[in-house]
Structures are given as structure tokens and as C-alpha cells.
Design an enzyme around this catalytic site. Structure first.
Site, PDB file in Angstrom:
ATOM      1  N   HIS A 248       1.063  -1.534   0.456  1.00 43.91           N
ATOM      2  CA  HIS A 248      -0.283  -0.038  -0.105  1.00 43.91           C
ATOM      3  C   HIS A 248       0.735   1.667  -0.735  1.00 43.91           C
ATOM      4  O   HIS A 248       1.851   0.601   0.544  1.00 43.91           O
ATOM      5  CB  HIS A 248      -1.088  -0.106   1.053  1.00 43.91           C
ATOM      6  CG  HIS A 248      -0.201  -0.201   2.776  1.00 43.91           C
ATOM      7  ND1 HIS A 248      -0.219  -1.349   3.751  1.00 43.91           N
ATOM      8  CD2 HIS A 248      -0.078   0.765   3.794  1.00 43.91           C
ATOM      9  CE1 HIS A 248       0.390  -0.571   4.014  1.00 43.91           C
ATOM     10  NE2 HIS A 248       0.757   0.347   4.297  1.00 43.91           N
TER      11      HIS A 248
ATOM     12  N   HIS B  87       0.635   5.555   1.348  1.00 40.03           N
ATOM     13  CA  HIS B  87       0.047   6.042   1.546  1.00 40.03           C
ATOM     14  C   HIS B  87       0.397   7.658   1.148  1.00 40.03           C
ATOM     15  O   HIS B  87       0.687   7.716   0.646  1.00 40.03           O
ATOM     16  CB  HIS B  87       1.066   7.228   3.189  1.00 40.03           C
ATOM     17  CG  HIS B  87       0.980   5.381   4.224  1.00 40.03           C
ATOM     18  ND1 HIS B  87       0.009   5.135   5.573  1.00 40.03           N
ATOM     19  CD2 HIS B  87       1.857   4.194   4.582  1.00 40.03           C
ATOM     20  CE1 HIS B  87      -0.177   4.919   6.260  1.00 40.03           C
ATOM     21  NE2 HIS B  87       1.375   3.633   5.230  1.00 40.03           N
TER      22      HIS B  87
HETATM   23  P1  AMP Z   1       2.560   0.957   7.030  1.00 46.30           P
HETATM   24  O1  AMP Z   1       2.793   1.017   8.938  1.00 46.30           O
HETATM   25  O2  AMP Z   1       2.736   1.004   5.988  1.00 46.30           O
HETATM   26  O3  AMP Z   1       2.204  -0.483   7.592  1.00 46.30           O
HETATM   27  O4  AMP Z   1       0.439   1.274   7.132  1.00 46.30           O
HETATM   28  C1  AMP Z   1      -0.362   0.809   8.406  1.00 46.30           C
HETATM   29  C2  AMP Z   1      -1.657   1.215   7.662  1.00 46.30           C
HETATM   30  O5  AMP Z   1      -2.787   1.037   7.793  1.00 46.30           O
HETATM   31  C3  AMP Z   1      -1.818   2.200   9.182  1.00 46.30           C
HETATM   32  O6  AMP Z   1      -1.839   3.979   8.366  1.00 46.30           O
HETATM   33  C4  AMP Z   1      -2.924   1.836   9.685  1.00 46.30           C
HETATM   34  O7  AMP Z   1      -3.622   3.128   9.810  1.00 46.30           O
HETATM   35  C5  AMP Z   1      -3.696   1.888   7.848  1.00 46.30           C
HETATM   36  N1  AMP Z   1      -5.117   0.794   8.439  1.00 46.30           N
HETATM   37  C6  AMP Z   1      -5.095  -0.483   9.543  1.00 46.30           C
HETATM   38  N2  AMP Z   1      -6.167  -1.077   9.497  1.00 46.30           N
HETATM   39  C7  AMP Z   1      -7.200  -0.160   8.965  1.00 46.30           C
HETATM   40  C8  AMP Z   1      -8.793  -0.573   8.654  1.00 46.30           C
HETATM   41  N3  AMP Z   1      -9.046  -1.794   8.663  1.00 46.30           N
HETATM   42  N4  AMP Z   1      -8.892   0.136   7.827  1.00 46.30           N
HETATM   43  C9  AMP Z   1      -8.134   1.736   6.823  1.00 46.30           C
HETATM   44  N5  AMP Z   1      -6.770   1.299   7.867  1.00 46.30           N
HETATM   45  C10 AMP Z   1      -6.311   0.508   8.176  1.00 46.30           C
END
Ligand code: AMP
Ligand code: ZN
Length: 136
Positions: A99, A101
Site C-alpha cells: 500500500h 500512504h
Molecule cells: P503501514 O504501517 O505502512 O503498514 O501502514 C498500515 C496502515 O494501515 C496504518 O496507517 C493503519 O492505520 C492502516 N490500517 C490498518 N487497519 C486499517 C483498516 N481496517 N482500515 C483502514 N486503515 C487501516
């Protein structure tokens, strides 16, 4: 990947606020945003990280991320936008499904994407550049 939260979001098993969707990506509002308007653009297929991504999806990712950044900038009138993409725990990755951001930024906001600058010894950067170039 039945235990992957982003696979379950893509499959519609877990609700999300969707901003954009096409055959390769679903972009949703981050549940714990760095700032209001923080979007994560999730690959529809399960790739654990950048290293697993195929070239076709990779080549489309920046086009979509740019569209989302433009929408965020226009809607929120923010002063800047970060694109951030973490690979591996050491890099801050917590969800092991590719993903990107897209984070709105404001002058003097409290969001931090920090690092301390390190230094190369004499000739070290040039030598490393040669080694990296040989691997591309
Ligand atoms: P990373 O630390 O780059 O793996 O980012 C993972 C992101 O996913 C974090 O910013 C979380 O807040 C987000 N996240 C985790 N679970 C969910 C969810 N159910 N819906 C939306 N965002 C999520
Ligand atoms: Zn997944």
C-alpha cells in the site's frame, strides 16, 4: 490471504471508506490517520511489499497515487502531500500487503516523517552507487 486485513477490505468483508477503485487498486481512508484526509492506496492483489509487486501494477501505482494526491490537495487545500510506502518492519510496515500512504501536510503541522542525516566516508557514496547500478 484469509488473515490479511487488506485482502479482507478489498473483498468487502471489512468495511472501509472508499475514495477510489479500479482493477488494480482500492484507495480508502486510513483508520488511524496521520492527518485528516490520510488515504491508503491498497493493491487489490496480495503482494506483501514492493519487492513482490509486478511491473504492470508498479507502473500504474504512481498514476493513481498522483490522482489521489491531487484530490486531497484540491479538497483540503493543504500545503503539501507526502507519498509514503513502507517495506518491512524495519521500515515501519505494519500491514504486510502493499500500500501507499497519501498524507496531506500543512505548514507547521505536527506530522513527522523524520530521519537523522548520516554521512559517507571519502569515496563511499560513489563506490556504493557503482554497486547499486550493477544490480539494476
Ligand atoms: P503501514 O504501517 O505502512 O503498514 O501502514 C498500515 C496502515 O494501515 C496504518 O496507517 C493503519 O492505520 C492502516 N490500517 C490498518 N487497519 C486499517 C483498516 N481496517 N482500515 C483502514 N486503515 C487501516
Ligand atoms: Zn493481503
Amino acid at each position: 490471504m484469509e488473515n490479511c486485513i487488506f485482502c479482507r477490505i478489498v473483498a468487502g468483508e471489512i468495511p472501509s471508506a472508499t475514495v477510489y477503485e479500479d482493477e488494480n487498486f482500492k484507495a480508502i481512508m486510513d483508520i488511524a490517520p496521520a492527518a485528516k484526509g490520510h488515504v491508503i492506496m491498497v493493491a487489490k492483489k496480495h503482494y506483501a511489499n514492493l519487492f513482490e509487486l509486478d511491473d504492470t501494477v508498479a507502473s500504474k501505482a504512481l498514476i493513481v497515487a498522483r490522482k489521489i494526491a491531487i484530490a486531497i490537495q484540491m479538497e483540503l487545500n493543504c500545503d503539501g502531500v507526502n507519498l509514503l510506502q513502507n517495506n518491512g518492519e524495519a521500515a515501519g510496515q505494519t500491514v504486510f500487503h502493499f500500500h501507499i500512504h497519501v498524507i496531506p501536510r500543512y505548514d507547521e503541522d505536527q506530522v513527522t516523517v523524520p530521519w537523522r542525516h548520516t554521512q559517507y566516508g571519502d569515496g563511499e557514496a560513489a563506490a556504493l552507487a557503482v554497486k547499486l547500478a550493477a544490480r539494476i
